[in-house]
Design an enzyme around this catalytic site. Structure first.
Site, PDB file in Angstrom:
ATOM      1  N   ARG A  71       0.849  -1.193   0.000  1.00  0.00           N
ATOM      2  CA  ARG A  71       0.000   0.000   0.000  1.00  0.00           C
ATOM      3  C   ARG A  71       0.885   1.244   0.000  1.00  0.00           C
ATOM      4  NH1 ARG A  71       1.856   1.924   3.876  1.00  0.00           N
ATOM      5  NH2 ARG A  71       0.690   3.845   3.545  1.00  0.00           N
ATOM      6  N   ALA A  81       0.810   5.153  -2.219  1.00  0.00           N
ATOM      7  CA  ALA A  81       0.635   5.444  -3.642  1.00  0.00           C
ATOM      8  C   ALA A  81       1.812   4.973  -4.519  1.00  0.00           C
ATOM      9  CB  ALA A  81       0.369   6.933  -3.814  1.00  0.00           C
ATOM     10  N   GLN A  85      -2.411   2.613   9.841  1.00  0.00           N
ATOM     11  CA  GLN A  85      -1.108   2.702   9.159  1.00  0.00           C
ATOM     12  C   GLN A  85      -0.123   3.550   9.970  1.00  0.00           C
ATOM     13  OE1 GLN A  85      -4.085   3.069   7.725  1.00  0.00           O
ATOM     14  NE2 GLN A  85      -4.077   2.523   5.557  1.00  0.00           N
ATOM     15  N   ASP A 136      -1.945  10.895  -2.353  1.00  0.00           N
ATOM     16  CA  ASP A 136      -2.331   9.832  -3.293  1.00  0.00           C
ATOM     17  C   ASP A 136      -2.655  10.373  -4.678  1.00  0.00           C
ATOM     18  OD1 ASP A 136      -3.009   8.668  -0.456  1.00  0.00           O
ATOM     19  OD2 ASP A 136      -2.751   7.001  -1.853  1.00  0.00           O
ATOM     20  N   ASN A 146      -5.362  12.543   0.236  1.00  0.00           N
ATOM     21  CA  ASN A 146      -4.491  11.693   1.062  1.00  0.00           C
ATOM     22  C   ASN A 146      -5.388  10.957   2.051  1.00  0.00           C
ATOM     23  OD1 ASN A 146      -1.820  10.751   1.767  1.00  0.00           O
ATOM     24  ND2 ASN A 146      -2.019  11.918   3.657  1.00  0.00           N
ATOM     25  N   LYS A 147      -4.796  10.142   2.863  1.00  0.00           N
ATOM     26  CA  LYS A 147      -5.536   9.296   3.792  1.00  0.00           C
ATOM     27  C   LYS A 147      -6.591  10.064   4.568  1.00  0.00           C
ATOM     28  CE  LYS A 147      -5.354   5.770   4.291  1.00  0.00           C
ATOM     29  NZ  LYS A 147      -6.350   4.904   3.604  1.00  0.00           N
TER      30      LYS A 147
HETATM   31  O1  MRU Z   1      -4.773   3.341   1.997  1.00  0.00           O
HETATM   32  P1  MRU Z   1      -3.292   3.537   1.964  1.00  0.00           P
HETATM   33  O2  MRU Z   1      -2.597   3.020   3.172  1.00  0.00           O
HETATM   34  O3  MRU Z   1      -2.674   3.028   0.677  1.00  0.00           O
HETATM   35  O4  MRU Z   1      -3.119   5.125   1.961  1.00  0.00           O
HETATM   36  C1  MRU Z   1      -1.820   5.641   1.841  1.00  0.00           C
HETATM   37  C2  MRU Z   1      -1.748   7.095   2.045  1.00  0.00           C
HETATM   38  O5  MRU Z   1      -2.722   7.788   2.173  1.00  0.00           O
HETATM   39  C3  MRU Z   1      -0.372   7.703   1.987  1.00  0.00           C
HETATM   40  O6  MRU Z   1      -0.298   8.831   2.796  1.00  0.00           O
HETATM   41  C4  MRU Z   1      -0.080   8.103   0.539  1.00  0.00           C
HETATM   42  O7  MRU Z   1      -0.262   7.035  -0.312  1.00  0.00           O
HETATM   43  C5  MRU Z   1       1.299   8.631   0.387  1.00  0.00           C
HETATM   44  S1  MRU Z   1       2.504   7.341   0.411  1.00  0.00           S
HETATM   45  C6  MRU Z   1       3.987   8.051   0.042  1.00  0.00           C
END
Ligand code: MRU
Length: 360
Positions: A34, A36, A207, A248, A258-259
């Site tokens: 997981r 991006a 996470q 993302d 983003n998350k």
């Molecule tokens: O659902 P996830 O864990 O894949 O979400 C990830 C995020 O939101 C990260 O902050 C984002 O991908 C940046 S990773 C460099």
């Protein structure tokens, strides 16, 4: 394709070997891999995996027979494989992988690059496979270089003694290996700056507490976890100097997905007068959309909210609102840290003006 199974961290560090495109797709969907940039890389290698049978003598496990979905077992005769067979295989692998998660645009950039590589001129199927393999490895190598450049560009924003809040995980696990938001923090730490990092636990899938804390501890960086809903009280206690997060997908006006929970922090930064930084590679930019309203937001399963690690935390049949991401408007972003430099107060013209932008 070998990944660390992120769903098992921090309890267990188990490597997982993925042998099929469907296996890679499952790993992306279930967040075994997981973040991006990391899902983009997994997808590029997933496309390559679909070609394993065609890689000829370069493949140590070259089979005598292979399974054709239509016709069952067929003898494996590499010389009879055509360029068209390769292109069709790339197409079908790409469509499986593109259906996994909708928000992180890095996934679609990586798949797009593999599809373009599959359309290149080649003398025969074997050469085309080699071009595709080169492309997958190039995506990985470039992404890592980009992360070092983001760290170079972001570190000057981090002062000695700063107390930094981050959300979700934008470290090595989520990327090609160094990280974006956590890469900036790691670089500042390597330069000898004394830092205090706060990590939101990042419900529902944690996470922050499971992955970010794990990574920062490995890197010897002081970290304190907090429940997401404790962030406002941390600001109110004047204990936060800056927020730095990954992304993302960034629309061409600077709106940033983003998350889920990132927007809360951006609003807190505005309220308390603190900088809100986004660290992201250009592979996270989507120049095809004009604003964040157009970013597709993944809705995830109800079970992620109403249970924790398999234990129910709500009565049976409880409904849940579970978007995986939110969108922070560009107006709340102090700066976006990219491999090409820092875009302060991002807007359309600044994003379009970044030197060397490629519309991949
Ligand atoms: O659902 P996830 O864990 O894949 O979400 C990830 C995020 O939101 C990260 O902050 C984002 O991908 C940046 S990773 C460099």
């Amino acid at each position: 394709v070998r990944i660390i199974d992120q769903t098992l961290l921090p309890v267990e560090e188990r490597m997982l070997d993925l042998a099929t495109v469907d296996g890679v797709a499952e790993a992306i969907r279930s967040l075994r891999v997981r973040g991006a940039p990391a899902i983009g890389l997994a997808a590029a290698y997933g496309v390559l995996l679909s070609l394993e049978l065609y890689l000829g003598s370069a493949c140590p496990r070259r089979p005598e027979y292979f399974f054709d979905r239509e016709e069952g077992m067929k003898p494996f005769e590499p010389d009879s494989i055509t360029i068209n067979d390769i292109r069709q295989t790339v197409q079908s692998a790409s469509s499986v992988l593109a259906g996994t998660r909708p928000t992180a645009v890095n996934l679609f950039h990586a798949i797009g690059r593999m599809e373009s590589a599959g359309k290149r001129d080649a003398a025969d199927a074997r050469e085309l496979c080699r071009l595709l393999a080169d492309e997958a490895f190039a995506i990985h190598e470039e992404e890592l270089e980009v992360e070092y450049a983001i760290a170079d560009n972001g570190s000057p924003l981090i002062e000695d003694g700063m107390r930094i809040l981050t959300h979700c995980n934008a470290g090595g696990l989520a990327t090609a290996g160094y990280g974006t938001a956590l890469g900036v923090i790691a670089r500042a730490h390597e330069e000898g700056k004394r830092l205090t990092v706060f990590a939101d636990e990042t419900r529902p899938l944690l996470q922050g507490s499971r992955l970010t804390v794990w990574e920062l501890k490995k890197r010897g960086i002081d970290v304190t976890v907090l429940c997401d809903n404790a962030a406002a009280s941390l600001f109110a206690a004047s204990a936060v100097d800056a927020v730095i997060v990954g992304a993302d997908r960034i629309a061409s006006n600077g709106d940033t997905a983003n998350k889920i929970g990132t927007l809360n922090l951006a609003i807190l930064c505005e309220k308390f007068g603190k900088p809100f930084y986004v660290a992201a590679p250009l592979s996270t930019f989507d120049y095809g959309i004009t604003s964040g309203e157009r970013i597709p937001i993944e809705e995830r399963a109800v079970g992620e909210v109403v249970s924790i690690a398999g234990h129910p935390v709500a009565p049976p049949e409880t409904k849940a609102y579970n978007p995986a991401f939110d969108v922070t408007p560009a107006s709340l972003v102090t700066a976006i840290i990219t491999e090409l430099g820092v875009i302060e107060r991002p807007d359309c013209s600044k994003l379009l003006g970044i030197k060397g932008v490629k519309h991949r």
